[in-house]
Design an enzyme around this catalytic site. Structure first.
Site, PDB file in Angstrom:
ATOM      1  N   LEU A  15       0.878  -1.166   0.000  1.00 19.33           N
ATOM      2  CA  LEU A  15       0.000   0.000   0.000  1.00 19.33           C
ATOM      3  C   LEU A  15       0.919   1.220   0.000  1.00 19.33           C
ATOM      4  CD1 LEU A  15      -2.915   1.096   0.205  1.00 19.33           C
ATOM      5  CD2 LEU A  15      -2.614   1.099   2.693  1.00 19.33           C
ATOM      6  N   LYS A 187      13.267  -8.676 -19.196  1.00 19.34           N
ATOM      7  CA  LYS A 187      13.449  -7.223 -19.347  1.00 19.34           C
ATOM      8  C   LYS A 187      14.481  -6.729 -18.329  1.00 19.34           C
ATOM      9  CE  LYS A 187      10.984  -4.059 -17.523  1.00 19.34           C
ATOM     10  NZ  LYS A 187      12.078  -3.197 -16.989  1.00 19.34           N
ATOM     11  N   PRO A 188      15.730  -7.143 -18.468  1.00 20.97           N
ATOM     12  CA  PRO A 188      16.739  -6.684 -17.503  1.00 20.97           C
ATOM     13  C   PRO A 188      17.252  -5.300 -17.856  1.00 20.97           C
ATOM     14  CG  PRO A 188      17.758  -8.100 -19.126  1.00 20.97           C
ATOM     15  CD  PRO A 188      16.288  -8.053 -19.465  1.00 20.97           C
ATOM     16  N   ASP A 258       7.152  -0.983 -15.012  1.00 18.29           N
ATOM     17  CA  ASP A 258       5.901  -1.738 -15.085  1.00 18.29           C
ATOM     18  C   ASP A 258       5.051  -1.262 -16.255  1.00 18.29           C
ATOM     19  OD1 ASP A 258       6.585  -3.128 -12.724  1.00 18.29           O
ATOM     20  OD2 ASP A 258       5.785  -1.507 -11.493  1.00 18.29           O
TER      21      ASP A 258
END
Length: 320
Positions: A15, A187-188, A258
């Site tokens: 959160l 996805k490094p 992301d």
């Protein structure tokens, strides 16, 4: 075009509480403005971003205690479908502070709470029994205490059995185990890529060879190397392409990675090419940096940046 659902997994959600303050000064009681609460965690961010793009993902994540319940309510409030696994320990809470006098952002993250072995098994069983079988499984974020380092490797094996494309976006031992089990896309960043191929440092002209080494080993089919302000590099068995980052005024990098994953997966699920997918990913990731806090991206920014990439991106692509 993929037909099964897109499923995201967040084993260590948070959160996220954010607030603004004029200046951070030691020892003084600082008066912040009214805090803002958002649901955080890699997979949750990916799901929110895919939904914003027009997709209908399912977010699988753990929740515990009042903080977990509030997080769940926030995700549902975004219109994202959810499957939750309840845990004994409360969901963690992170705190972000924006110093308005300087524009500096301070991000305070706390470790996840320990998960019980039975709770870990429940997460695995939830994915194993998913119906209908997913077309993509995206596992993003760190592992909390109590979760074994090979957890994402176990998810990779489940994805193989289901015929799903598995994408792991994590770091350290969790990333290494995922790659060893074989994934569709990695996805490094350059540091993570260096660790995966076992070298201390990679120069720019070595990045494509290092990425292709992972493909030759059978650890993945596609590597998208995240290079920050330089954009990204797409590497497959027979393709290498640099996609530059559009010029933008950055306010925060929270959620940019992301957003990039979301843009790529959503585009691939529409039956489009890897080149188109990575361009959309870079557009989404760059658009996310234009907003303060963890707001992700605005669609009008994504459309404008994608148009720039389609019109001028090749001109600014680096020679490798």
């Amino acid at each position: 075009m993929a037909t099964g659902p897109i499923v995201t997994l967040t084993i260590n959600p948070a959160l996220d509480k954010s607030a603004n303050v004029d200046r951070i000064v030691p020892e003084l009681k600082l008066r912040c403005d009214t805090p803002n609460f958002e649901a955080g965690g890699g997979g949750i961010n990916v799901a929110k971003a895919i939904h914003r793009l027009g997709g209908n993902p399912t977010a699988v994540f753990t929740i515990g205690g009042p903080t977990g319940q509030r997080l769940h309510k926030l995700v549902k409030g975004e219109g994202v479908e959810t499957v939750v696994i309840e845990t004994k320990q409360w969901t963690r809470e992170n705190f972000h502070v924006l110093e308005t006098s300087t524009g500096f952002q301070y991000r305070f993250g706390v470790p996840g709470t320990e998960m019980m072995p039975t709770e870990v098994r429940t997460v695995l069983e939830t994915l194993e029994e998913f119906d209908p079988k997913p077309s993509y499984i995206i596992a993003s974020g760190s592992l909390p205490p109590g979760v074994p380092d090979d957890f994402y490797g176990q998810i990779a094996k489940i994805a193989h059995k289901q015929g799903a494309r598995f994408i792991a976006d994590t770091s350290g031992e969790a990333l290494r185990h995922a790659a060893e089990s074989g994934v569709y896309l990695l996805k490094p960043n350059i540091t993570e890529l260096s660790e995966l191929v076992g070298v201390e440092k990679l120069e720019m002209n070595d990045v494509d060879d290092a990425a292709r080494a992972l493909i030759i080993r059978g650890q993945c089919e596609v590597v998208v190397v995240s290079m920050g302000a330089m954009g990204a590099m797409l590497v497959t068995e027979d393709q290498i392409e640099h996609i530059p980052a559009p010029p933008v005024q950055k306010k925060s990098t929270v959620g940019a990675g992301d957003s990039m994953v979301a843009g790529m997966v959503w585009t691939l699920s529409q039956g489009k090419s890897l080149r188109e997918a990575v361009r959309m990913g870079v557009a989404c990731g760059s658009a996310a940096t234009m907003n303060a806090g963890s707001e992700l991206f605005k669609m009008n920014d994504v459309k404008r940046l994608l148009d720039w990439l389609n019109r001028y991106g090749k001109r600014y692509s680096a020679t490798l």
